[in-house]
Design a protein around this motif. Structure first.
Motif, PDB file in Angstrom:
ATOM      1  N   ASN A  38       0.662  -1.180  -0.102  1.00 12.27           N
ATOM      2  CA  ASN A  38       0.139  -0.025  -0.060  1.00 12.27           C
ATOM      3  C   ASN A  38       0.654   1.327   0.021  1.00 12.27           C
ATOM      4  OD1 ASN A  38      -2.529   0.674  -0.123  1.00 12.27           O
ATOM      5  ND2 ASN A  38      -3.250  -0.315   1.625  1.00 12.27           N
ATOM      6  N   GLU A  39       1.946   1.305  -0.762  1.00 17.21           N
ATOM      7  CA  GLU A  39       2.955   2.449  -0.615  1.00 17.21           C
ATOM      8  C   GLU A  39       2.680   3.384  -1.908  1.00 17.21           C
ATOM      9  OE1 GLU A  39       6.384  -0.252   1.300  1.00 17.21           O
ATOM     10  OE2 GLU A  39       6.696   0.480  -0.851  1.00 17.21           O
ATOM     11  N   PHE A  40       1.623   3.018  -2.672  1.00 19.66           N
ATOM     12  CA  PHE A  40       1.380   3.959  -3.746  1.00 19.66           C
ATOM     13  C   PHE A  40       0.290   5.059  -3.421  1.00 19.66           C
ATOM     14  CE2 PHE A  40       3.099   0.358  -6.297  1.00 19.66           C
ATOM     15  CZ  PHE A  40       4.107   1.244  -6.954  1.00 19.66           C
ATOM     16  N   GLU A  41       0.274   6.184  -4.188  1.00 17.53           N
ATOM     17  CA  GLU A  41      -0.880   7.067  -3.781  1.00 17.53           C
ATOM     18  C   GLU A  41      -1.060   7.923  -5.002  1.00 17.53           C
ATOM     19  OE1 GLU A  41      -1.047  11.220  -0.952  1.00 17.53           O
ATOM     20  OE2 GLU A  41       0.626   9.838  -0.844  1.00 17.53           O
ATOM     21  N   LEU A  42      -2.280   8.315  -5.387  1.00 21.78           N
ATOM     22  CA  LEU A  42      -2.292   9.182  -6.404  1.00 21.78           C
ATOM     23  C   LEU A  42      -2.652  10.508  -5.927  1.00 21.78           C
ATOM     24  CD1 LEU A  42      -4.826   7.392  -8.766  1.00 21.78           C
ATOM     25  CD2 LEU A  42      -2.410   7.836  -8.876  1.00 21.78           C
ATOM     26  N   LEU A  61      -1.787  11.735 -10.872  1.00 22.24           N
ATOM     27  CA  LEU A  61      -0.350  11.406 -11.066  1.00 22.24           C
ATOM     28  C   LEU A  61       0.173  10.492  -9.826  1.00 22.24           C
ATOM     29  CD1 LEU A  61       0.270  15.162 -12.092  1.00 22.24           C
ATOM     30  CD2 LEU A  61       0.972  13.100 -13.280  1.00 22.24           C
ATOM     31  N   LEU A  62       0.654   9.594 -10.130  1.00 24.04           N
ATOM     32  CA  LEU A  62       1.286   8.341  -9.301  1.00 24.04           C
ATOM     33  C   LEU A  62       2.216   8.804  -8.281  1.00 24.04           C
ATOM     34  CD1 LEU A  62       0.887   5.446  -8.439  1.00 24.04           C
ATOM     35  CD2 LEU A  62       2.435   4.532 -10.286  1.00 24.04           C
ATOM     36  N   ARG A  63       2.376   8.684  -6.924  1.00 23.05           N
ATOM     37  CA  ARG A  63       3.369   8.790  -6.244  1.00 23.05           C
ATOM     38  C   ARG A  63       3.616   7.477  -5.391  1.00 23.05           C
ATOM     39  NH1 ARG A  63       3.842  12.311  -9.011  1.00 23.05           N
ATOM     40  NH2 ARG A  63       3.182  14.308  -8.829  1.00 23.05           N
ATOM     41  N   TRP A  64       5.039   7.287  -5.191  1.00 24.32           N
ATOM     42  CA  TRP A  64       5.449   6.130  -4.404  1.00 24.32           C
ATOM     43  C   TRP A  64       6.151   6.602  -3.164  1.00 24.32           C
ATOM     44  CZ3 TRP A  64      10.149   2.522  -5.823  1.00 24.32           C
ATOM     45  CH2 TRP A  64      10.141   1.522  -5.074  1.00 24.32           C
ATOM     46  N   ASN A  65       5.400   6.356  -2.073  1.00 27.52           N
ATOM     47  CA  ASN A  65       6.003   6.565  -0.433  1.00 27.52           C
ATOM     48  C   ASN A  65       6.781   5.399  -0.193  1.00 27.52           C
ATOM     49  OD1 ASN A  65       4.462   9.079  -0.556  1.00 27.52           O
ATOM     50  ND2 ASN A  65       2.600   7.884  -0.109  1.00 27.52           N
ATOM     51  N   HIS A  66       8.244   5.486  -0.478  1.00 33.86           N
ATOM     52  CA  HIS A  66       8.931   4.378   0.109  1.00 33.86           C
ATOM     53  C   HIS A  66       9.278   4.551   1.373  1.00 33.86           C
ATOM     54  CE1 HIS A  66      12.710   1.942   0.251  1.00 33.86           C
ATOM     55  NE2 HIS A  66      12.385   1.595  -1.036  1.00 33.86           N
ATOM     56  N   PRO A  67       9.279   3.381   2.176  1.00 32.82           N
ATOM     57  CA  PRO A  67       9.247   3.446   3.629  1.00 32.82           C
ATOM     58  C   PRO A  67      10.556   3.944   4.036  1.00 32.82           C
ATOM     59  CG  PRO A  67       9.348   1.134   2.669  1.00 32.82           C
ATOM     60  CD  PRO A  67       8.919   2.010   1.540  1.00 32.82           C
ATOM     61  N   LYS A  69      13.185   5.445   1.784  1.00 32.38           N
ATOM     62  CA  LYS A  69      13.624   6.357   0.847  1.00 32.38           C
ATOM     63  C   LYS A  69      12.711   7.610   0.671  1.00 32.38           C
ATOM     64  CE  LYS A  69      16.697   3.574  -1.988  1.00 32.38           C
ATOM     65  NZ  LYS A  69      16.672   2.269  -1.431  1.00 32.38           N
ATOM     66  N   GLY A  70      11.539   7.433   1.249  1.00 32.55           N
ATOM     67  CA  GLY A  70      10.568   8.614   1.172  1.00 32.55           C
ATOM     68  C   GLY A  70      10.073   8.646  -0.239  1.00 32.55           C
ATOM     69  N   ARG A  71       9.683   9.836  -0.653  1.00 32.97           N
ATOM     70  CA  ARG A  71       8.991   9.913  -2.034  1.00 32.97           C
ATOM     71  C   ARG A  71       9.934   9.793  -3.148  1.00 32.97           C
ATOM     72  NH1 ARG A  71       4.235  13.682  -2.122  1.00 32.97           N
ATOM     73  NH2 ARG A  71       3.558  11.921  -0.990  1.00 32.97           N
ATOM     74  N   VAL A  72       9.554   8.822  -4.021  1.00 35.12           N
ATOM     75  CA  VAL A  72      10.466   8.256  -5.118  1.00 35.12           C
ATOM     76  C   VAL A  72       9.726   8.977  -6.397  1.00 35.12           C
ATOM     77  CG1 VAL A  72      11.638   6.621  -6.657  1.00 35.12           C
ATOM     78  CG2 VAL A  72      11.280   6.227  -4.249  1.00 35.12           C
TER      79      VAL A  72
END
Ligand code: C2E
Ligand code: MG
Ligand code: MG
Ligand code: MG
Length: 287
Positions: A38-42, A61-67, A69-72
């Motif tokens: 569940n690390e993705f967010e729009l 627009l897709l956002r990945w919240n890496h546990p 690294k933070g936002r990739v």
């Protein structure tokens, strides 16, 4: 491999290359788990009518919240998702989430969803029809954004997919117009509903006569083909003034809003609703 870098930089480049490829491999493993974790967010970015300023829709627009690294940034992980094939499942999640979110808005604005080339080969029209049914979103509220690179691999098949999408009632926009190598012939064959001029041209309209000429030519082309043109990357009043003057249909960019989480968009839509209600009320009183 190191030799091709030349100019005696072999020693300085080699370790960093290994480091970079090691980091990439790690990221690929993390990316594989991102969906179940569940690390993705729009995020959603507003699109406005150039003349009236009214909201017409939002791009997801897709956002990945890496546990760790933070936002990739998407440009760092989407190419990787495409290479590994993960983009098919991720893209499906994006489609479902964007449609469900748009269906929950208090006003019927459109939602634009970016689709990767590989998704075209995985029953995209069927998935779109299913998702629309599941979420209850009206087909005309969904816009699919395709890039030229997404359709050059197999143009015949891409054309069939596009026709099937249009038969469902969704609209299709050509993203990043001008950056491919056969934008013009693509427009001749594919029945796009909208052209999105790439932000690189918009952002250079004041500094480059070439960029300005390309934007003007695209607007002229859109007008003669009867395809509305949206300008992306509109950051300044000067950009907007230029686009108004040249008759661009719609705009998207930091001047109107950055991509924002859905809670902020919900509020924006609700406030716009309130403003429009006040405007309507005043109009009735003054009548
Ligand atoms: P795109 O579809 O061309 O999206 C526009 C990009 O420009 C977004 O970057 C957006 O945040 C950025 N942008 C918008 N207005 C401005 C502005 O005024 N100034 C500047 N400097 N930038 C602006 P983002 O979110 O980093 O996405 C980059 C690219 O990643 C997208 O380009 C798209 O190709 C890809 N992408 C994003 N989400 C998805 C997705 O869900 N699926 C797929 N397949 N690709 C996606
Ligand atoms: Mg896009
Ligand atoms: Mg774009
Ligand atoms: Mg772009």
């Amino acid at each position: 491999r190191a030799k091709s870098l030349g100019q005696g930089k072999i020693c300085t480049y080699e370790p960093s290359m290994d480091e970079a490829s090691r980091r990439r491999a790690e990221l690929a493993i993390d990316l594989k788990r991102a969906l179940v974790r569940n690390e993705f967010e729009l995020h959603y970015q507003v699109q406005n009518d150039t003349q009236s300023g009214e909201i017409i829709g939002f791009e997801a627009l897709l956002r990945w919240n890496h546990p760790v690294k933070g936002r990739v940034p998407p440009n760092d992980f989407i190419p990787m998702a495409e290479q590994t094939g993960l983009i098919v499942d991720i893209g499906d999640w994006v489609l479902r989430t964007a449609c469900a979110t748009a269906a929950s808005w208090s006003q019927p604005f459109k939602v634009a969803v970016n689709v990767a080339p590989m998704q075209l080969n995985h029953d995209l029209p069927k998935r779109v029809a299913e998702v629309l049914r599941e979420t209850g979103l009206a087909p005309e509220r969904l816009e699919i954004e395709l890039t030229e690179t997404g359709i050059i691999a197999d143009r015949q098949h891409a054309l069939q997919v596009m026709q099937a999408l249009k038969a469902i009632g969704v609209t299709v926009a050509m993203d990043d117009f001008g950056t491919g190598y056969s934008s013009l012939s693509t427009l001749q064959v594919f029945p796009f509903d909208k052209i999105k001029v790439d932000k690189s041209f918009i952002q250079s309209v004041e500094t480059s006569v070439h960029a300005a000429a390309i934007v003007k030519a695209t607007l002229l082309l859109g007008r003669s083909l009867n395809i509305p043109v949206l300008a992306e990357g509109v950051e300044t009043e000067q950009h907007l003034a230029f686009l108004r003057e040249e008759g661009c249909s719609s705009v998207q960019g930091f001047l109107f809003g950055k991509p924002l989480p859905q809670e902020a968009i919900h509020r924006m839509i609700r406030d716009v609703g309130a403003t429009q209600a006040v405007v309507a009320e005043v109009a009735v009183k003054n009548a």
